[in-house]
Design a protein around this motif. Structure first.
Motif, PDB file in Angstrom:
ATOM      1  N   GLN A   1       0.183   4.120  -2.804  1.00  0.00           N
ATOM      2  CA  GLN A   1       0.372   5.465  -2.810  1.00  0.00           C
ATOM      3  C   GLN A   1       1.222   6.263  -3.682  1.00  0.00           C
TER       4      GLN A   1
ATOM      5  N   ALA B   1      -2.545  11.498   1.493  1.00  0.00           N
ATOM      6  CA  ALA B   1      -3.102  11.335   0.088  1.00  0.00           C
ATOM      7  C   ALA B   1      -4.361  11.575   0.036  1.00  0.00           C
TER       8      ALA B   1
ATOM      9  N   PHE C   1      -1.881   6.144  -6.627  1.00  0.00           N
ATOM     10  CA  PHE C   1      -3.279   7.158  -6.113  1.00  0.00           C
ATOM     11  C   PHE C   1      -2.601   8.557  -6.339  1.00  0.00           C
ATOM     12  N   THR C   2      -1.464   8.875  -5.847  1.00  0.00           N
ATOM     13  CA  THR C   2      -1.077  10.412  -5.717  1.00  0.00           C
ATOM     14  C   THR C   2      -0.746  10.832  -7.126  1.00  0.00           C
TER      15      THR C   2
ATOM     16  N   TRP D   1       0.984  -1.201   0.004  1.00  0.00           N
ATOM     17  CA  TRP D   1       0.034   0.018   0.067  1.00  0.00           C
ATOM     18  C   TRP D   1       0.933   1.241  -0.003  1.00  0.00           C
TER      19      TRP D   1
ATOM     20  N   LEU E   1      -1.374   6.642   3.064  1.00  0.00           N
ATOM     21  CA  LEU E   1      -2.473   6.937   2.258  1.00  0.00           C
ATOM     22  C   LEU E   1      -3.253   8.061   3.108  1.00  0.00           C
TER      23      LEU E   1
END
Length: 206
Positions: free
Chosen positions: A100, A167, A104-105, A96, A164
């Motif tokens: 991230q 983020a 995701f970022t 994870w 996370l």
């Protein structure tokens, strides 16, 4: 001597600050980056040749990359940042952290820059829409994962929640229409009750 170099409103610095505060380690924060400059100075480049923040400095040891700093703080820790005992759970924490940083970022980066740093009449709405679309797909993944989970991995708070959580703080604050993600909201609301998170999230987003 322990110093963290970086401005408090940088999302990557916030990850390191949160980790340090959770660890209970004493440190001094030194302003660097953005309007503070410093990152182009030869002495700083000797610590981080990329000229980015944060840098964690301990005597003659310097470490850059925010998730590497989180891993360093968790490695061998006995307190709240202690990595899971179970090998597979430890691997999931690492998974994870990478998600991230690599998914995701980066997906929300264009939307963030356009909505927070570009003048309203200079915004590229095509870039914003594409970034939001990519981010929504990833937010859906995180939201599904968090269903029936208090934390990102296992039953304990971990550095995955820090990475996370920082983020998600930016994602939820974007001045744009988003799909409601109730599990992310629930998890994030619990994270901001932590004193270390409340302190860093008090900084303006910019």
């Amino acid at each position: 001597m322990r110093r963290l170099w970086g401005r408090a409103n940088s999302v990557n610095v916030q990850k390191a600050l949160w980790g340090l505060d959770e660890s209970g380690l004493a440190y001094e924060r030194v302003e660097a980056g953005g309007a503070h400059g410093v990152v182009a100075d030869p002495a700083y480049r000797a610590m981080n040749p990329n000229g980015l923040v944060p840098v964690l400095q301990e005597d003659d040891f310097a470490l850059w990359e925010s998730n590497a700093i989180l891993r360093y703080l968790a490695d061998g820790a006995e307190g709240v940042l202690r990595l899971p005992d179970d090998r597979r759970e430890r691997a999931q924490v690492q998974q994870w952290l990478d998600w991230q940083a690599t998914s995701f970022t980066p997906a929300m980066r264009d939307a963030f820059w356009q909505l927070y740093r570009a003048a309203p009449d200079a915004r590229d709405h095509t870039l914003i829409a594409a970034s939001l679309e990519r981010s929504e797909a990833l937010a859906a993944i995180l939201d599904r994962h968090l269903a029936d989970r208090t934390f990102v991995v296992g039953t304990r708070f971990s550095i995955a929640d820090i990475a996370l959580g920082c983020a998600a703080h930016r994602w939820l604050a974007l001045p744009a229409e988003r799909v409601e993600r109730p599990e992310i909201r629930r998890w994030y609301a619990a994270l901001v009750q932590r004193p270390a998170a409340a302190r860093i999230f008090a900084a303006p987003i910019s």
